[in-house]
Design an enzyme around this catalytic site. Structure first.
Site, PDB file in Angstrom:
ATOM      1  CB  SER A  20      -0.899   0.005   1.240  1.00 28.70           C
ATOM      2  OG  SER A  20      -1.633   1.206   1.322  1.00 28.70           O
ATOM      3  CE  LYS A  44      -2.513   8.004  -2.641  1.00 29.90           C
ATOM      4  NZ  LYS A  44      -1.155   8.075  -2.095  1.00 29.90           N
ATOM      5  N   GLY A  71       0.345  11.674   4.135  1.00 33.51           N
ATOM      6  CA  GLY A  71      -0.888  12.072   4.816  1.00 33.51           C
ATOM      7  C   GLY A  71      -2.154  11.484   4.236  1.00 33.51           C
ATOM      8  CG  LEU A  72      -3.578   8.291   5.465  1.00 32.39           C
ATOM      9  CD1 LEU A  72      -4.554   8.185   6.632  1.00 32.39           C
ATOM     10  CD2 LEU A  72      -3.266   6.903   4.913  1.00 32.39           C
ATOM     11  CB  CYS A 127      -5.216   6.265  11.548  1.00 32.56           C
ATOM     12  SG  CYS A 127      -5.254   5.605   9.887  1.00 32.56           S
ATOM     13  N   GLY A 214      12.309   1.363   3.058  1.00 28.23           N
ATOM     14  CA  GLY A 214      13.496   1.048   2.283  1.00 28.23           C
ATOM     15  C   GLY A 214      14.432   0.115   3.018  1.00 28.23           C
ATOM     16  N   GLY A 241      11.626  -2.921   3.373  1.00 27.54           N
ATOM     17  CA  GLY A 241      12.953  -2.880   2.766  1.00 27.54           C
ATOM     18  C   GLY A 241      13.300  -4.020   1.845  1.00 27.54           C
ATOM     19  N   GLY A 262       7.435  -2.449  -1.632  1.00 29.86           N
ATOM     20  CA  GLY A 262       6.984  -1.072  -1.706  1.00 29.86           C
ATOM     21  C   GLY A 262       7.986  -0.129  -2.329  1.00 29.86           C
ATOM     22  CB  THR A 263      10.922   1.613  -0.852  1.00 28.74           C
ATOM     23  OG1 THR A 263      10.212   2.109   0.295  1.00 28.74           O
ATOM     24  CG2 THR A 263      11.945   2.650  -1.274  1.00 28.74           C
TER      25      THR A 263
END
Length: 300
Positions: A20, A44, A71-72, A127, A214, A241, A262-263
């Protein structure tokens, strides 16, 4: 080679999931790769209402990773259902909706809207709880239990609870989620971090701090997956990572049933294909018949 895995009855053709926040809703990446290569796509973060996110700058590069405080930013659940979900359903992969609420009631409402439309829901408990002074839900095992149970009570699909690493004992959060009925847990979310421009003496992120992702966080993530694997019986989705197949293999050995990347998607859009091929080659070289044989198979 059999790369199929199962999470709460949902079969993934392979264990590599788009994490996400780094994949948007897949539109940009679909121009570069066949996103059906993923075992699943985690969307997302979705909120009830549209969010514009935090002010810029909200992303900065650091040694070994990226700090973000996006910030979503998202179009809201209604726009997701009407505009983004039909696009994602056009691909041969499972869909996991990542939901974000600022109250327990918001998590419940999002679950009611989405659980019949997607394959699984990932509940992001990082959150701030607006009803209790902004404390992050996911740092308190009691809140983890409360929200997980509330979501499970109304869900018609499996629930994955995403855990924050910014705690003393993440296994206690995992136990709370399992007791409340979570079908799986995912970890780790980003690590709280900060970077400063020494010329201006200003933080590089407008909100001052953000979340580090990462390769810098991979050893932390592997340790936390292992700690949770020893304490709970529900499947674990490991992340943090993962840049190549060797990183992925570490997570499986530590106890992850599946992984999220992800990254690395920012750096190498074709990472999913390379990681899958690397996992297959490793399993063949080591004499395993399926990825399931590797999960938690650690020599200590």
């Amino acid at each position: 080679m059999n790369l199929e895995v199962e999470i709460a009855g949902v079969k993934l053709k392979n264990p590599v999931i788009a994490a996400s926040g780094t994949f948007g809703f897949g539109r940009e990446y679909s121009k570069l790769i066949d996103i059906s290569e993923f075992g699943a796509i985690c969307t997302k973060g979705i909120t009830l209402k549209k969010r514009n996110g935090n002010p810029q700058p909200r992303l900065c590069e650091v040694y070994g990773g990226i700090i973000n405080s996006v910030g979503l930013e998202n179009p809201g659940v209604e726009a997701f259902v009407n505009e983004e979900l039909p696009f994602l359903k056009g691909f041969n992969t499972k869909i996991i909706a990542n939901i974000n609420g600022f109250t327990k009631e918001e998590f419940v409402e999002l679950t009611k809207v989405l659980s019949s439309l997607v394959d699984m829901i990932e509940v992001n408990l990082s959150c701030p709880n607006v009803k209790e002074g902004g404390m992050v839900f996911g740092k308190d095992p009691e809140k983890v239990y409360e929200i997980t149970k509330s979501v499970k009570d109304v869900a018609s699909c499996p629930i994955i609870v995403k855990l924050t690493p910014n705690v003393t004992d993440i296994a206690q959060l995992a136990i709370a989620a399992e007791k409340a009925g979570a079908d799986a847990i995912s970890l780790i979310n980003t690590v709280s971090a900060m970077a400063i421009d020494i010329e201006t003496r200003k933080p590089l992120i407008k909100m001052v701090t953000g979340g580090l992702s990462g390769p810098a966080i991979k050893p932390i993530a592997v340790r936390m997956v292992y700690e949770c694997f020893k304490k709970v019986r529900i499947p674990i989705v490991g992340m943090g990572g993962i840049m190549n197949y060797k990183d992925a293999i570490e997570f499986f050995i530590a106890g992850a049933t599946a992984i999220q990347i992800g990254t690395v998607n920012f750096i190498n859009p074709k990472a999913v294909c390379e990681i899958k091929e690397g996992i297959e080659a490793y399993l063949e070289r080591k004499g395993f018949n399926s990825i399931k044989e590797l999960v938690g198979n650690i020599n200590i």
